[in-house]
Scaffold this motif. Structure first.
Motif, PDB file in Angstrom:
ATOM      1  N   GLU A 120       8.332 -54.040 -25.123  1.00 27.35           N
ATOM      2  CA  GLU A 120       9.084 -53.825 -23.888  1.00 27.35           C
ATOM      3  C   GLU A 120       8.692 -54.854 -22.826  1.00 27.35           C
ATOM      4  O   GLU A 120       9.531 -55.380 -22.084  1.00 27.35           O
ATOM      5  N   LEU A 121       7.382 -55.150 -22.738  1.00 28.48           N
ATOM      6  CA  LEU A 121       6.927 -56.170 -21.797  1.00 28.48           C
ATOM      7  C   LEU A 121       7.517 -57.539 -22.139  1.00 28.48           C
ATOM      8  O   LEU A 121       7.894 -58.312 -21.253  1.00 28.48           O
ATOM      9  N   ALA A 122       7.611 -57.853 -23.424  1.00 31.04           N
ATOM     10  CA  ALA A 122       8.199 -59.120 -23.842  1.00 31.04           C
ATOM     11  C   ALA A 122       9.667 -59.202 -23.438  1.00 31.04           C
ATOM     12  O   ALA A 122      10.157 -60.218 -22.951  1.00 31.04           O
ATOM     13  N   ARG A 123      10.374 -58.068 -23.642  1.00 27.87           N
ATOM     14  CA  ARG A 123      11.784 -58.050 -23.256  1.00 27.87           C
ATOM     15  C   ARG A 123      11.942 -58.197 -21.749  1.00 27.87           C
ATOM     16  O   ARG A 123      12.853 -58.891 -21.255  1.00 27.87           O
ATOM     17  N   ARG A 156      13.937 -61.097 -19.716  1.00 33.12           N
ATOM     18  CA  ARG A 156      14.951 -60.819 -18.686  1.00 33.12           C
ATOM     19  C   ARG A 156      14.590 -61.483 -17.360  1.00 33.12           C
ATOM     20  O   ARG A 156      15.451 -62.012 -16.652  1.00 33.12           O
ATOM     21  N   PHE A 157      13.315 -61.424 -17.024  1.00 31.97           N
ATOM     22  CA  PHE A 157      12.871 -62.026 -15.767  1.00 31.97           C
ATOM     23  C   PHE A 157      13.116 -63.539 -15.788  1.00 31.97           C
ATOM     24  O   PHE A 157      13.585 -64.128 -14.802  1.00 31.97           O
ATOM     25  N   VAL A 158      12.773 -64.152 -16.954  1.00 36.10           N
ATOM     26  CA  VAL A 158      13.019 -65.588 -17.084  1.00 36.10           C
ATOM     27  C   VAL A 158      14.520 -65.887 -16.974  1.00 36.10           C
ATOM     28  O   VAL A 158      14.953 -66.846 -16.332  1.00 36.10           O
ATOM     29  N   ALA A 159      15.340 -65.018 -17.633  1.00 43.74           N
ATOM     30  CA  ALA A 159      16.791 -65.214 -17.559  1.00 43.74           C
ATOM     31  C   ALA A 159      17.283 -65.069 -16.133  1.00 43.74           C
ATOM     32  O   ALA A 159      18.150 -65.836 -15.652  1.00 43.74           O
ATOM     33  N   TYR A 160      16.747 -64.070 -15.413  1.00 46.37           N
ATOM     34  CA  TYR A 160      17.133 -63.877 -14.018  1.00 46.37           C
ATOM     35  C   TYR A 160      16.740 -65.075 -13.159  1.00 46.37           C
ATOM     36  O   TYR A 160      17.478 -65.503 -12.259  1.00 46.37           O
ATOM     37  N   GLU A 161      15.536 -65.606 -13.440  1.00 42.68           N
ATOM     38  CA  GLU A 161      15.116 -66.787 -12.680  1.00 42.68           C
ATOM     39  C   GLU A 161      16.035 -67.977 -12.943  1.00 42.68           C
ATOM     40  O   GLU A 161      16.393 -68.724 -12.022  1.00 42.68           O
ATOM     41  N   ARG A 162      16.406 -68.169 -14.218  1.00 43.26           N
ATOM     42  CA  ARG A 162      17.334 -69.252 -14.543  1.00 43.26           C
ATOM     43  C   ARG A 162      18.689 -69.040 -13.841  1.00 43.26           C
ATOM     44  O   ARG A 162      19.268 -69.972 -13.273  1.00 43.26           O
TER      45      ARG A 162
END
Length: 238
Positions: free
Chosen positions: A32-35, A39-45
């Motif tokens: 779950e932490l990996a997911r 998502r956080f990386v995707a949101y930052e992008r």
């Protein structure tokens, strides 16, 4: 001697099951932490892309505003140049027309002076011929030269309405100049389709002679001893 008996099988299975359950929960948390990291990386992008899009749109809007401002300035400058050219052209045509009218008036004055001089010369010649003694030659006939009684000069204010252009005004002026009683003509004003002239005459002005005008008709609006008002009706173009 006491013999230790192993725990029942059911209890051993329960303990093993609890351990297995704890291990699965840790793996699920890690997954779950990996997911969440993904998502956080995707949101930052996505946020970075949005920032770039906003920056690009801002630059585009600024460029469009600057282009519109420059275009408006160019249009205003072009309009100003056109208005200046039109004003200069009108002034040039106005000066040219005034010069032509002045030259025409001067020429008419000279023509009137020459006409008067010729008339005076004719009168003097007729007077001289009248004073000569009759010839006694048998073939000579009676003298034919005689003195014409001079006519008192008069003046007439002539106004012609409905004149559509300067060319028509000049045509009318030339026609009236050629009439027999007219010795001099002066242009007073030409405005709003009305041509005002001042005529010097050797006798009464014959209104009937106006019927000989070839480019239209001249109708009498007002007729007095010192003033004549006409209306110009151009001939229909076929």
């Amino acid at each position: 001697m006491t013999t230790k008996t192993p725990p029942p099988r059911t209890e051993w299975q329960r303990g093993t099951g609890a351990i297995a359950a704890n291990g699965d929960s840790a793996q699920e948390l890690v997954a779950e932490l990996a997911r969440l990291r993904e998502r956080f990386v995707a949101y930052e992008r996505l946020d970075h892309q949005l920032d770039e899009m906003v920056t690009g749109l801002t630059d585009l809007l600024r460029g469009a505003t600057e282009l519109r401002r420059r275009t408006n300035q160019d249009i205003a400058a072009a309009i100003a140049r056109c208005e200046a050219l039109i004003a200069d052209d009108r002034a040039h045509h106005r000066d040219t027309l005034s010069s032509l009218l002045a030259d025409l008036d001067t020429a008419q004055r000279r023509t009137a002076a020459v006409t008067a001089a010729v008339a005076n010369l004719k009168d003097e010649l007729a007077d001289i011929a009248h004073r000569l003694p009759e010839s006694h030659h048998p073939t000579a006939g009676p003298p034919t030269a005689y003195r014409l009684p001079p006519s008192a000069p008069t003046s007439l204010a002539l106004a012609i309405r409905g004149v559509p252009s300067v060319a028509a005004a000049l045509t009318l002026q030339r026609f009236i100049t050629g009439l027999r009683p007219v010795t001099a003509i002066q242009t007073r004003e030409f405005a709003a389709g009305e041509l005002r002239l001042h005529l010097d005459l050797t006798g009464p002005f014959a209104v009937a002679d106006l019927a000989a005008f070839p480019d239209g008709s001249l109708e009498v609006v007002e007729e007095r001893a010192d003033r004549l008002v006409l209306h110009y009706a151009p001939s229909a173009v076929t």
